[in-house]
Design a protein around this motif. Structure first.
Motif: not given
Length: 121
Positions: A7-32
């Motif tokens: 689920q966390l792997f796919l969260s990174y994948w989806n966020g990046k493919v949708l165009g979100y910046p790395d820092n946003m994705i990482e904060v999202y995953i760390q706070g999941f």
């Protein structure tokens, strides 16, 4: 545990493919909200980054990051084509969203007032 990692792997994948910046994705995953520790979360971020890098290594793929100026401004004809409640077109005209000429000289038919009888414009 493997489902949580996926689920966390796919969260990174989806966020990046949708165009979100790395820092946003990482904060999202760390706070999941999950029982996985920091090391497991970091591992899934790394795994996601590697998968995305592999995808965008293809010659015709280029990642896009969401940000200001990415898209052109919305064509004013789009706003003119939106249906609205009775009298709202006058408010839009006063706000500068449409001009009087837009109502009369438009090449495209637009619906600016709601038809209370249930008919369409």
């Amino acid at each position: 545990v493997s489902d949580l990692k996926e689920q966390l792997f796919l969260s990174y994948w989806n966020g990046k493919v949708l165009g979100y910046p790395d820092n946003m994705i990482e904060v999202y995953i760390q706070g999941f909200n999950t029982d996985l520790g920091v090391a497991d979360r970091s591992e899934q971020i790394y795994r996601g980054k590697q998968a995305v890098l592999k995808l965008f290594a293809e010659p015709d793929f280029e990642p896009v990051t969401i940000g200001m100026g990415l898209d052109p401004p919305v064509d004013p004809r789009f706003w003119n084509s939106l249906p609205s409640v009775r009298g709202f077109s006058d408010l839009r005209r006063r706000a500068g969203i449409i001009g009087a000429a837009d109502d009369e000289d438009s090449d495209e038919q637009s619906c600016t007032d709601y038809d209370a009888s249930g008919g369409s414009c």
